[in-house]
Design a protein around this motif. Structure first.
Motif, PDB file in Angstrom:
ATOM      1  N   LEU A   1       2.412 -30.652  11.098  1.00 60.31           N
ATOM      2  CA  LEU A   1       1.858 -31.149  12.451  1.00 60.31           C
ATOM      3  C   LEU A   1       2.669 -32.537  12.844  1.00 60.31           C
ATOM      4  O   LEU A   1       2.794 -33.191  11.876  1.00 60.31           O
ATOM      5  CB  LEU A   1       0.225 -31.423  12.335  1.00 60.31           C
ATOM      6  CG  LEU A   1      -0.564 -30.135  12.161  1.00 60.31           C
ATOM      7  CD1 LEU A   1      -2.040 -30.968  11.915  1.00 60.31           C
ATOM      8  CD2 LEU A   1      -0.540 -29.449  13.443  1.00 60.31           C
ATOM      9  N   PHE A   2       3.068 -32.556  14.098  1.00 59.27           N
ATOM     10  CA  PHE A   2       3.556 -33.998  14.429  1.00 59.27           C
ATOM     11  C   PHE A   2       2.627 -34.823  14.738  1.00 59.27           C
ATOM     12  O   PHE A   2       1.664 -34.347  15.313  1.00 59.27           O
ATOM     13  CB  PHE A   2       4.582 -33.547  15.659  1.00 59.27           C
ATOM     14  CG  PHE A   2       5.988 -32.859  15.332  1.00 59.27           C
ATOM     15  CD1 PHE A   2       6.811 -33.775  14.722  1.00 59.27           C
ATOM     16  CD2 PHE A   2       6.120 -31.516  15.619  1.00 59.27           C
ATOM     17  CE1 PHE A   2       8.055 -33.153  14.511  1.00 59.27           C
ATOM     18  CE2 PHE A   2       7.313 -30.997  15.131  1.00 59.27           C
ATOM     19  CZ  PHE A   2       8.343 -31.837  14.631  1.00 59.27           C
ATOM     20  N   SER A   3       2.648 -36.077  14.314  1.00 59.85           N
ATOM     21  CA  SER A   3       1.889 -37.021  14.979  1.00 59.85           C
ATOM     22  C   SER A   3       2.257 -37.331  16.292  1.00 59.85           C
ATOM     23  O   SER A   3       3.270 -36.907  16.795  1.00 59.85           O
ATOM     24  CB  SER A   3       1.870 -38.232  14.226  1.00 59.85           C
ATOM     25  OG  SER A   3       3.133 -38.912  14.395  1.00 59.85           O
ATOM     26  N   PRO A   4       1.304 -38.030  17.137  1.00 59.24           N
ATOM     27  CA  PRO A   4       1.598 -38.403  18.657  1.00 59.24           C
ATOM     28  C   PRO A   4       2.940 -39.432  18.641  1.00 59.24           C
ATOM     29  O   PRO A   4       3.465 -39.029  19.592  1.00 59.24           O
ATOM     30  CB  PRO A   4       0.610 -39.264  18.758  1.00 59.24           C
ATOM     31  CG  PRO A   4      -0.743 -38.905  18.004  1.00 59.24           C
ATOM     32  CD  PRO A   4      -0.287 -38.422  16.823  1.00 59.24           C
ATOM     33  N   ASP A   5       3.137 -39.994  17.626  1.00 56.93           N
ATOM     34  CA  ASP A   5       4.738 -40.644  17.615  1.00 56.93           C
ATOM     35  C   ASP A   5       5.661 -39.792  17.304  1.00 56.93           C
ATOM     36  O   ASP A   5       6.784 -40.393  16.817  1.00 56.93           O
ATOM     37  CB  ASP A   5       4.424 -42.023  17.010  1.00 56.93           C
ATOM     38  CG  ASP A   5       4.151 -41.804  15.599  1.00 56.93           C
ATOM     39  OD1 ASP A   5       3.692 -40.808  15.126  1.00 56.93           O
ATOM     40  OD2 ASP A   5       4.149 -42.830  14.803  1.00 56.93           O
ATOM     41  N   GLY A   6       5.644 -38.702  16.899  1.00 63.18           N
ATOM     42  CA  GLY A   6       6.676 -37.765  16.690  1.00 63.18           C
ATOM     43  C   GLY A   6       7.048 -37.850  14.970  1.00 63.18           C
ATOM     44  O   GLY A   6       8.157 -37.345  14.878  1.00 63.18           O
ATOM     45  N   ARG A   7       6.156 -37.983  14.361  1.00 63.13           N
ATOM     46  CA  ARG A   7       6.394 -38.025  12.885  1.00 63.13           C
ATOM     47  C   ARG A   7       5.597 -36.904  12.128  1.00 63.13           C
ATOM     48  O   ARG A   7       4.451 -36.419  12.426  1.00 63.13           O
ATOM     49  CB  ARG A   7       5.779 -39.488  12.238  1.00 63.13           C
ATOM     50  CG  ARG A   7       6.821 -40.412  13.013  1.00 63.13           C
ATOM     51  CD  ARG A   7       6.002 -41.815  12.788  1.00 63.13           C
ATOM     52  NE  ARG A   7       6.108 -42.412  11.289  1.00 63.13           N
ATOM     53  CZ  ARG A   7       5.292 -43.292  10.991  1.00 63.13           C
ATOM     54  NH1 ARG A   7       4.474 -43.987  11.847  1.00 63.13           N
ATOM     55  NH2 ARG A   7       5.396 -43.578   9.648  1.00 63.13           N
ATOM     56  N   ILE A   8       6.324 -36.538  10.956  1.00 61.25           N
ATOM     57  CA  ILE A   8       5.646 -35.716  10.122  1.00 61.25           C
ATOM     58  C   ILE A   8       5.410 -36.464   8.706  1.00 61.25           C
ATOM     59  O   ILE A   8       6.481 -36.550   8.023  1.00 61.25           O
ATOM     60  CB  ILE A   8       6.625 -34.369  10.070  1.00 61.25           C
ATOM     61  CG1 ILE A   8       6.852 -33.672  10.713  1.00 61.25           C
ATOM     62  CG2 ILE A   8       5.614 -33.366   8.684  1.00 61.25           C
ATOM     63  CD1 ILE A   8       7.773 -32.323  10.865  1.00 61.25           C
ATOM     64  N   TYR A   9       4.228 -36.918   8.624  1.00 62.87           N
ATOM     65  CA  TYR A   9       3.900 -37.740   7.542  1.00 62.87           C
ATOM     66  C   TYR A   9       4.252 -37.311   6.168  1.00 62.87           C
ATOM     67  O   TYR A   9       4.606 -37.882   5.239  1.00 62.87           O
ATOM     68  CB  TYR A   9       2.498 -38.182   7.833  1.00 62.87           C
ATOM     69  CG  TYR A   9       2.221 -39.265   8.606  1.00 62.87           C
ATOM     70  CD1 TYR A   9       2.743 -40.609   8.706  1.00 62.87           C
ATOM     71  CD2 TYR A   9       1.363 -38.804   9.770  1.00 62.87           C
ATOM     72  CE1 TYR A   9       2.461 -41.288   9.762  1.00 62.87           C
ATOM     73  CE2 TYR A   9       1.061 -39.622  10.971  1.00 62.87           C
ATOM     74  CZ  TYR A   9       1.782 -40.760  11.048  1.00 62.87           C
ATOM     75  OH  TYR A   9       1.512 -41.623  11.814  1.00 62.87           O
ATOM     76  N   GLN A  10       4.099 -35.895   6.099  1.00 61.81           N
ATOM     77  CA  GLN A  10       4.072 -35.141   4.684  1.00 61.81           C
ATOM     78  C   GLN A  10       5.541 -35.536   4.153  1.00 61.81           C
ATOM     79  O   GLN A  10       5.945 -35.412   3.066  1.00 61.81           O
ATOM     80  CB  GLN A  10       3.434 -33.805   4.607  1.00 61.81           C
ATOM     81  CG  GLN A  10       1.874 -33.779   4.450  1.00 61.81           C
ATOM     82  CD  GLN A  10       1.389 -34.561   3.400  1.00 61.81           C
ATOM     83  OE1 GLN A  10       1.859 -34.370   2.111  1.00 61.81           O
ATOM     84  NE2 GLN A  10       0.361 -35.382   3.375  1.00 61.81           N
TER      85      GLN A  10
END
Length: 268
Positions: free
Chosen positions: A15-24
């Protein structure tokens, strides 16, 4: 609610976060940065790998620490990050390299193999039920008579480099490589550069704490023996702890002789 939303993106591997990052993926990169560093240097004659392989305990067999691996006669790799994850990727690369020889009767290209591995890594950032690999690889070898060096990170991005590092201390080590790497570097100079680059981050290591390998057109993949590593260690301007102790003892002896001479002058 905002905290719960953040945790949802934090736990999702695809999943992308709202700021365009994939935390994992970012966490996987952090796992790599906590590993011992491995350096790759492309030279005029071939590719050099230098990795820190220092044992964490005096009871550990140093030979069991594997940071450098042969993929094929013309290909090698260095790893950083989670060892088990790295081994899975290395086994995948070896199977693909062997399969290419059986299927097409020729050695696989360095870029082709790197992109095969990175495509596999990328799949684990796009599918649910999996996690990104917590490891990065340097893949280097000879392709059409020319040395090539690639890096593969947990996002599945393949980049070609003249010299680079994966693992801890990246800022210091990469900075040294950028300052000292030159076109037309010899193989021996490449080994010395790799060792000196690691020392830019941590200079408290011995030649036995390093794993060094080279890949050339003439010799293929070759593990450099510790005697040659020690010679390159000295040529890079580094000293061992034993040499430092000898220098300290010499200084103490000189001081003692000087004091004795002064006492003799007083007696006279």
């Amino acid at each position: 609610m905002g905290g719960n939303d953040q945790q949802a993106y934090d736990r999702g591997t695809s999943l992308f976060s709202p700021d365009g990052r994939i935390y994992q993926v970012e966490y996987a990169r952090e796992a790599v940065s906590r590993g011992a560093p491995s350096v790759g240097v492309r030279t005029a004659d071939g590719v050099v790998f230098v990795a820190m392989s220092r044992a964490s305990s005096t009871l550990m067999e140093a030979e069991s620490i594997e940071k450098l691996h042969k993929l094929d006669d013309h290909l090698g790799t260095a790893s950083a990050g989670h060892v088990a994850d790295a081994r899975q990727l290395i086994d995948l690369a070896r199977r693909q390299s062997q399969g290419n020889r059986l299927r097409y009767g020729e050695a696989v290209g360095v870029e082709t193999l790197t992109k095969f591995v990175t495509d596999h890594i990328q799949e684990n950032t796009q599918r649910g039920g999996t996690r990104p690999y917590g490891a990065a690889l340097l893949i280097g070898g000879i392709e059409n008579g020319e040395p090539r060096l690639f890096a593969a990170d947990p996002s599945g991005t393949p980049n070609e480099w003249k010299a680079t590092v994966i693992g801890g201390g990246r800022s210091d080590i990469q900075g040294h490589l950028e300052e000292e790497w030159t076109e037309g570097l010899s193989l021996d100079a490449g080994v010395e550069l790799g060792i000196a680059a690691l020392a830019a981050h941590d200079d408290e290591f011995e030649p036995a704490d390093l794993a060094v390998a080279t890949v050339t057109e003439a010799d293929g993949y070759r593990t450099v023996p510790v005697e040659e590593v020690a010679e390159a260690f000295a040529a890079a301007g580094l000293t061992t702890e034993d040499e430092d102790e000898d220098e300290d003892e010499d200084d103490e002896g000189a001081d003692a002789d000087g004091e004795a001479g002064a006492d003799d002058d007083d007696e006279e």
